[in-house]
Write an enzyme that holds these catalytic residues in place. Structure first.
Site, PDB file in Angstrom:
ATOM      1  CD  GLU A 288      31.276  50.945  28.347  1.00 17.14           C
ATOM      2  OE1 GLU A 288      31.470  50.398  29.435  1.00 17.14           O
ATOM      3  OE2 GLU A 288      32.020  51.827  27.883  1.00 17.14           O
TER       4      GLU A 288
ATOM      5  CG  ASP B 269      34.599  50.634  30.573  1.00 19.52           C
ATOM      6  OD1 ASP B 269      34.157  49.522  30.211  1.00 19.52           O
ATOM      7  OD2 ASP B 269      34.013  51.701  30.333  1.00 19.52           O
TER       8      ASP B 269
ATOM      9  CG  HIS C 235      41.945  54.431  40.508  1.00 18.58           C
ATOM     10  ND1 HIS C 235      42.004  55.057  39.295  1.00 18.58           N
ATOM     11  CD2 HIS C 235      43.159  53.891  40.715  1.00 18.58           C
ATOM     12  CE1 HIS C 235      43.204  54.884  38.762  1.00 18.58           C
ATOM     13  NE2 HIS C 235      43.914  54.173  39.598  1.00 18.58           N
TER      14      HIS C 235
END
Length: 512
Positions: free
Chosen positions: A267, A156, A91
């Site tokens: 957030e 997240d 990723h």
């Protein structure tokens, strides 16, 4: 008869010399540990970003840490060492886990014989989990919850490897209160660039420990991490508040971030016509009627709004949670009537993104840009970048995150880089998703953002950094550069590890 590690070295040495596919590279006695076939090479040549292609010469599928140690030692023994990159779940977004012409280590193979997660308790340390560097955070969460425990700091997205996030920092809405993931680690096992498997912590081989945390893989490959665990809550009170004023949005965030009795997660994000309120980070938070309501306000406010997202964790025994949350948001200055709430199990909240594997299609690209910037310059940044660049671009993008972090929760001795001299700094996350054929639109936007910040003197630091030239890396590390170089010389003197970061290796472009 040579043992399997010796065979691995001989086989790899042969492939390096011949630069051709070895017919014995899939031999059963090597258990497919070293492969040079097209499928293996293709799988290790690109990443989630899907922006560049950098092909290794081989891929190692280790059955043990010793296989990786032997590979690193072999590179050190070569007259011209080959680069080695540890690849977790792939990723990265700009080839950071690539090893062009070298060897990519498929870290997932270390866990193929079963989970390498063990939950323990120690009188001095409390609860912790010993976790293989290749393990995914979602599996760490599930293993901890079986004992009523969990880490306190997350990203997240949970389908990332422990070693991968600790090599960067590991941030999300919990980081304001508990620090990044690198602030919640007790011990590491690391394979250094000179071929040693070393256990390290603050009290044992501390320089290596601090170097590796946030070190972008430059000093060692993390094969085990000891993660702090705490008693896990069971549920999450999840609130989103909509703002039409940037100054109120940020000051309320800072108030909550510095409040010791505030939320457990915080957030902020930016809503525009091209970045709608529901997105892949939590696809169904807003009902259709709520979305319609927000769209009306969005249009009335010139096509831009700000969303403050907070969560308070609790257990079933807490019957006052509703009052606590109402008290927490009572004096906040969001638009009246634009408060939205959900109550969900802890696992559902932490795993709200789910798995993005189906989203990583061959023709999709993710030209992300992640920045840290000092609090004192966010108004300048808002005017020059958010309003004049991000808000005016005409192509649908992904989520746009903007929230504060508390510098006191970071250990400045680690390799991670954050803005200096201010207790509060912000992170901007432009999580673009687009067709690969159209990725240049967002690449140009990212370039413009960086140029505007430089021209206006906005002191940004890239998170998950990507630079083309050594001078940019020197500027990025600033006062840490000398220490960073000294640590590299000590733990990876031949500059073998993580060549895809391009800090100490020459730029070699290889596009699709």
């Amino acid at each position: 008869m040579a043992n399997s590690s010796t065979k691995l070295i001989i086989l790899f040495f042969t492939t390096i010399i011949t630069f051709s596919i070895s017919p014995t590279s899939n031999a059963p006695d090597l258990d497919l540990r070293l492969r040079t076939d097209p499928d293996a090479i293709r799988s290790a040549s690109s990443d989630y970003g899907n922006l560049v292609k950098r092909s290794p010469h081989a891929v190692l599928y280790p059955s043990s840490e010793n296989d990786v140690v032997e590979l690193v030692r072999l590179s050190n023994e070569c007259p011209t060492p080959f680069g080695i990159a540890a690849r977790g779940h792939g990723h990265s977004v700009r080839g950071q886990a690539a090893a062009h012409g070298g060897v990519v280590v498929d870290m997932a193979s270390l866990g193929r014989n079963g989970s390498r997660i063990r939950v323990s308790w120690d009188e001095a340390l409390g609860y912790y989990a010993d976790v293989g560097g290749e393990q995914l955070w979602i599996d760490v969460l599930r293993a901890g919850l079986e004992h009523g425990l969990a880490p306190v700091s997350w990203t997240d997205y949970l389908y990332l490897t422990v070693g991968g996030t600790l090599s960067n920092a590991g941030i999300s809405g919990q980081s304001s209160f508990y620090g990044p993931q690198i602030s919640n680690v007790l011990q590491l096992d690391v394979i250094t660039g000179n071929g040693y498997l070393v256990s390290c912590s603050e009290g044992m081989n501390s320089e290596l420990f601090l170097a590796v945390l946030g070190g972008l893989g430059q000093f060692g490959i993390i094969t085990r991490a000891r993660i702090v665990l705490h008693k896990a809550p069971t549920r999450a009170k999840w609130v989103r508040l909509i703002y039409d004023d940037f100054s109120m949005f940020t000051s309320d965030q800072e108030h909550l971030a510095m409040n010791g009795n505030g939320p457990n997660y915080l957030e902020g994000s930016i809503i525009t016509d091209k970045s709608p309120p529901n997105n892949w980070r939590s696809t169904s938070f807003y009902s259709p009627s709520h979305q319609t309501k927000i769209q009306f306000l969005l249009k009335a406010n010139g096509g831009i709004l700000y969303s403050l997202e907070l969560v308070k964790y609790y257990t079933a025994t807490n019957t006052n949670i509703h009052k606590e949350v109402e008290l927490m948001i009572k004096d906040l200055r969001f638009v009246p009537g634009f408060s939205f709430k959900k109550d969900v199990p802890l696992l559902d909240f932490l795993n709200r993104v789910g798995s993005l594997e189906g989203d990583d299609k061959e023709e999709e690209a993710h030209p992300w840009l992640n920045l840290f910037l000092p609090k004192s310059q966010i108004m300048d940044f808002h005017a020059a970048v958010i309003l004049n660049l991000i808000h005016t671009q005409n192509q649908t993008s992904g989520p746009i995150l903007f929230y504060p972090l508390n510098r006191q929760k970071w250990d400045d001795r680690t390799s991670a880089v954050v803005p200096e001299d201010e207790d509060i700094f912000y992170t901007l996350g432009l999580l673009h998703s687009t067709k690969r054929s159209e990725s240049h639109v967002f690449e140009n936007l990212n370039k413009q953002i960086l140029e505007v910040c430089q021209r206006k003197g906005i002191r940004i630091k890239q998170y998950l950094p990507h630079y083309e030239y050594k001078e940019d890396w020197v500027q990025h590390y600033g006062s840490k550069w000398t220490t960073f170089q000294e640590r590299k010389a000590k733990y990876d003197p031949r500059m073998i590890l993580s060549p895809g970061q391009r800090i100490f290796t020459p730029v070699m472009e290889s596009d699709f």
